[in-house]
Design a protein around this motif. Structure first.
Motif, PDB file in Angstrom:
ATOM      1  N   UNK A 564      -3.381   2.676   9.201  1.00 49.89           N
ATOM      2  CA  UNK A 564      -3.562   3.472   8.166  1.00 49.89           C
ATOM      3  C   UNK A 564      -2.713   3.692   7.195  1.00 49.89           C
ATOM      4  N   UNK A 565      -1.429   3.507   7.718  1.00 49.12           N
ATOM      5  CA  UNK A 565      -0.061   3.644   6.814  1.00 49.12           C
ATOM      6  C   UNK A 565      -0.170   2.221   5.698  1.00 49.12           C
ATOM      7  N   UNK A 566      -0.715   1.137   6.574  1.00 48.48           N
ATOM      8  CA  UNK A 566      -0.558  -0.205   5.772  1.00 48.48           C
ATOM      9  C   UNK A 566      -1.888  -0.260   4.668  1.00 48.48           C
ATOM     10  N   UNK A 567      -3.051   0.209   5.174  1.00 47.34           N
ATOM     11  CA  UNK A 567      -4.130   0.416   4.196  1.00 47.34           C
ATOM     12  C   UNK A 567      -4.024   1.201   3.278  1.00 47.34           C
ATOM     13  N   UNK A 568      -3.276   2.379   3.491  1.00 47.32           N
ATOM     14  CA  UNK A 568      -3.156   3.378   2.441  1.00 47.32           C
ATOM     15  C   UNK A 568      -2.128   2.972   1.111  1.00 47.32           C
ATOM     16  N   UNK A 569      -1.250   2.018   1.548  1.00 47.32           N
ATOM     17  CA  UNK A 569      -0.265   1.578   0.498  1.00 47.32           C
ATOM     18  C   UNK A 569      -1.346   0.464  -0.031  1.00 47.32           C
ATOM     19  N   UNK A 570      -2.166  -0.431   0.617  1.00 42.70           N
ATOM     20  CA  UNK A 570      -2.995  -1.227  -0.196  1.00 42.70           C
ATOM     21  C   UNK A 570      -3.718  -0.718  -1.064  1.00 42.70           C
ATOM     22  N   UNK A 571      -4.395   0.554  -0.731  1.00 35.83           N
ATOM     23  CA  UNK A 571      -5.233   1.424  -1.731  1.00 35.83           C
ATOM     24  C   UNK A 571      -4.391   1.678  -2.901  1.00 35.83           C
ATOM     25  N   UNK A 572      -3.281   2.069  -2.871  1.00 30.84           N
ATOM     26  CA  UNK A 572      -2.348   2.495  -3.835  1.00 30.84           C
ATOM     27  C   UNK A 572      -2.100   1.516  -4.645  1.00 30.84           C
ATOM     28  N   UNK A 573      -2.008   0.168  -4.318  1.00 33.18           N
ATOM     29  CA  UNK A 573      -1.698  -0.955  -5.081  1.00 33.18           C
ATOM     30  C   UNK A 573      -3.106  -1.276  -5.781  1.00 33.18           C
ATOM     31  N   UNK A 574      -4.251  -1.457  -4.872  1.00 37.88           N
ATOM     32  CA  UNK A 574      -5.483  -1.599  -5.775  1.00 37.88           C
ATOM     33  C   UNK A 574      -5.750  -0.672  -6.919  1.00 37.88           C
ATOM     34  N   UNK A 575      -5.431   0.715  -6.903  1.00 40.30           N
ATOM     35  CA  UNK A 575      -5.548   1.441  -7.619  1.00 40.30           C
ATOM     36  C   UNK A 575      -4.824   1.399  -8.994  1.00 40.30           C
ATOM     37  N   UNK A 576      -3.318   0.717  -8.748  1.00 38.39           N
ATOM     38  CA  UNK A 576      -2.608   0.408  -9.773  1.00 38.39           C
ATOM     39  C   UNK A 576      -2.972  -0.729 -10.618  1.00 38.39           C
TER      40      UNK A 576
END
Length: 710
Positions: A564-576
């Motif tokens: 979850x920690x890894x995919x949450x950071x992926x999601x933040x990068x995708x949003x950016x």
């Protein structure tokens, strides 16, 4: 059954109610004027003070986030550049070229020319800043290479000082100039793109600044034995040179820097690593102007709600300002007069005048700065740095490597100016209110139908949609009870309406968490069977290599937390980057760019997303002390997208483009990005792809692939 009692008591009850209303109105009027006026004045002052504190705190928090975001952005850009092939190759080759020049030596004539240039051009300027003439030997470079290169790129540079960076090749035939002609245009463009004041590379072993964009007098000098060995850039290089960690960043606070004319300069460095060895340090020279622009709001204090005396300023751990006070920019004569009034030393005032800035020279030691530098946020009325009472909000900044405090303030006299006018207005209004109450009390005492008319008006307002409608309760008789019941009913309906609106917002947010916003809007609009075709998008699949084996012995909670920690950071990068996450399946992550809203550079965005994902996976693995690598496949082409399901929606993609992107990932190499020809053809001029040749793809046969290694 009650009619006899009503009939028998009609006249007494009517006059009794009238007398009660008359007496109540007179008493309430008097009490309101005599008591509530005073309480209103005190509460208005408290409310105004709270509003001012809230406004100051909001402004401080906004500026704090802006400053923190500025350093966070520089941090990310610098680390990204330090890992690029261009910077690594340039560092390695510049080191060799400078060492060659050092071994070759230089002639006494050339040294004399450089010394003469320092005497004529550099020493006069630094003398004006320091207030005294320094020894020339204190600023001359040490070694043969600095003399040779400073002569060709500074002394003999055909461009004026502020445009020295336009010289690509000095034409001296050296290997350094040959390399400089290749790398300098690229490095200059990179510095301009990310907004660095100067962009430098230091040799990790010798501490020599083997490359700078601006070609100031620190160019090719040694930070270990040269004239700037005690500077903050020397400290940053020394720390980073001993840190073989690509995520490390060494930030040094602002200090006066002689090569930049004594201006306050901060330095942020990060190691340049080649095959696990620190070969250099990439340094960003940060000017105080950008920080000052954020904190002062571009010197538009009134437009930002600070009035005539309000402002925000930064203070460092030495209680010296890191941004200019408002008075320095608006009226310098008054500013210096105020400094003398509060007891500033002549040396402090003289330093501000010589350097042309209060940054690193003006001392501010107040209750607010002491508390903020101790890590405490707060508000209060204090004696400001100008010696006058001020309302202030203060707090620390969370910038790694810096201990700064930000204070937002406004003079108390200006903040409470409306209260003085309010006091006069209350006296006038109070007198008029007493007259009005006395004049209208008799009429209201006979207007028994007044409450009923008010109740009728309230019902009409409620019927017209005013769910905040209420009526005053003036009596305790049946009409008063009816008014109370009506107010209760309206409040109950209003609260229920609020609950319904909150639930609707929650449902809308849940829908947006499942579907892209445009698709969710179409679904809410009643559209069914949503399916769209897109001519060209870019799809990426990412998968954690060996994740099953890695987590086989881990507790379930730890597995979910890690993923979850890894995919949450992926999601933040995708949003950016404006990328749409489609779904996750186990330890696999699927995303698309170019839909549902088309973008022209979808392939570039997706590759940058893939690069971030690989770096994020590495950092996440280091933070959790596990061995974890990411494999990413990217393909560009047409897809079909639509919504599936009724009770549980999912937005998914289909098509050969999706299948081939998945095959690129499954057939890829850990910590690398494998792309198809379609992606390669679009981005080969932007990224350093290496051909992998034709690989076997299930259902497709041989397919050409390219790798982007990180």
């Amino acid at each position: 059954m009650s009619s006899p009692n009503v009939t028998g008591s009609v006249r007494p009850a009517r006059w009794g109610l009238a007398a009660k209303l008359f007496t109540t109105l007179v008493l309430l009027g008097a009490i309101t004027v005599l008591v509530t006026g005073a309480l209103g004045y005190v509460r208005a002052r408290d409310a105004l003070e709270k509003a001012v504190f809230d406004q100051l705190t909001a402004a401080r928090q906004t500026k704090t986030r802006q400053v923190e975001d500025y350093f966070r952005t520089i941090n990310a850009e610098l680390r990204l550049l330090a890992t690029s092939k261009m910077v690594v190759d340039a560092t390695r080759e510049f080191r060799i070229a400078v060492n060659q020049l050092e071994r070759a030596g230089t002639s006494p004539e050339l040294r004399q020319k450089v010394g003469n240039w320092y005497t004529e051009n550099f020493i006069p300027g630094i003398t004006r800043v320091l207030g005294k003439e320094p020894a020339l030997a204190d600023y001359l470079p040490v070694g043969a290479a600095p003399y040779d290169l400073q002569y060709h790129y500074i002394v003999a540079n055909p461009h004026p000082a502020e445009r020295r960076k336009l010289l690509d090749d000095a034409g001296d035939g050296s290997d350094y100039s040959r390399l400089h002609a290749v790398y300098h245009p690229l490095m200059r463009a990179a510095a301009a793109t990310v907004g660095f004041f100067d962009f430098m590379v230091a040799d990790a072993k010798s501490g020599r600044l083997i490359y700078t964009v601006e070609k100031e007098v620190d160019f090719t000098t040694s930070l270990q034995v040269g004239p700037y060995r005690q500077s903050n850039v020397a400290a940053a290089v020394a720390r980073c040179a001993l840190t073989p960690d690509r995520s490390a960043v060494c930030l040094e606070d602002f200090a006066s820097y002689a090569p930049s004319g004594g201006a306050p300069i901060a330095f942020m460095g990060t190691p340049v690593i080649d095959q696990g060895v620190v070969i250099g340090v990439l340094i960003a020279q940060l000017s105080n102007e950008e920080i000052d622009k954020v904190v002062t709001g571009g010197r538009r204090w009134r437009q930002e709600g600070f009035g005539d005396t309000g402002e925000a300023y930064l203070v460092g751990p030495d209680y010296l300002v890191r941004s200019g006070p408002r008075a320095f920019y608006e009226n310098r004569e008054d500013y210096f007069a105020q400094l003398k009034t509060v007891g500033a030393s002549d040396e402090e005032i003289a330093a501000i005048q010589r350097y042309g800035t209060p940054v690193q020279h003006q001392h501010i030691d107040t209750k607010a700065t002491r508390a903020a530098l101790a890590g405490v946020e707060g508000t209060g009325e204090i004696v400001g740095y100008r010696g006058v009472p001020t309302l202030a909000s203060w707090g620390p900044l969370a910038v790694p490597g810096l201990k700064w405090a930000l204070v937002a303030k406004i003079d108390s006299a200006e903040a409470f100016a409306p209260i003085d006018q309010l006091r006069q207005d209350l006296l006038v209004v109070g007198g008029l209110a007493l007259l009005v109450v006395a004049a209208t009390a008799a009429w209201l005492s006979n207007a028994l139908l007044g409450p009923l008319r008010e109740l009728t008006a309230g019902v009409r307002r409620f019927a017209d949609g005013d769910y905040g409608a209420s009526v005053p309760v003036r009596t305790r008789d049946e009409i008063g009870q009816l008014c109370t019941a009506f107010n209760g009913m309206v409040e109950d309906l209003r609260q229920k309406n609020v609950v319904i609106e909150n639930k609707n917002r929650e449902n809308e947010q849940l829908l947006l968490n499942v579907l892209p916003a445009p698709i969710a809007n179409r679904l809410r609009g009643g559209e069914e069977g949503i399916a769209d075709g897109f001519a060209e998008v870019t799809v990426a699949f990412a998968d954690l290599v060996g994740f099953t084996e890695l987590t086989s012995e881990m507790p379930p909670h730890d597995v979910v937390t890690l993923l979850n920690g890894l995919f949450t950071r992926f999601d933040a990068a995708a949003h950016d980057l404006g990328i749409e996450k489609i779904k996750t399946v186990g330890d696999a992550y699927m995303a698309v760019c170019g839909m549902p809203v088309p973008v022209a550079n979808h392939a570039e965005r997706m590759v940058r997303m893939a690069i971030r994902m690989v770096h994020i996976a590495r950092e996440h693995a280091m933070e959790h002390n596990v061995s974890m690598k990411l494999r990413v496949g990217v393909n560009t082409g047409p897809v079909v997208a639509g919504v599936i399901g009724k009770s549980k929606y999912i937005y998914d993609l289909w098509g050969d483009t999706v299948n081939l992107a998945s095959r690129m990932e499954s057939g890829g190499i850990p910590d690398s990005i494998q792309v198809t020809r379609q992606v390669y053809d679009q981005l080969k001029g932007q990224f350093a792809f290496e051909p992998r040749g034709a690989i076997e793809v299930k259902g497709k046969g041989k397919v050409e692939a390219w790798l982007l290694r990180l």
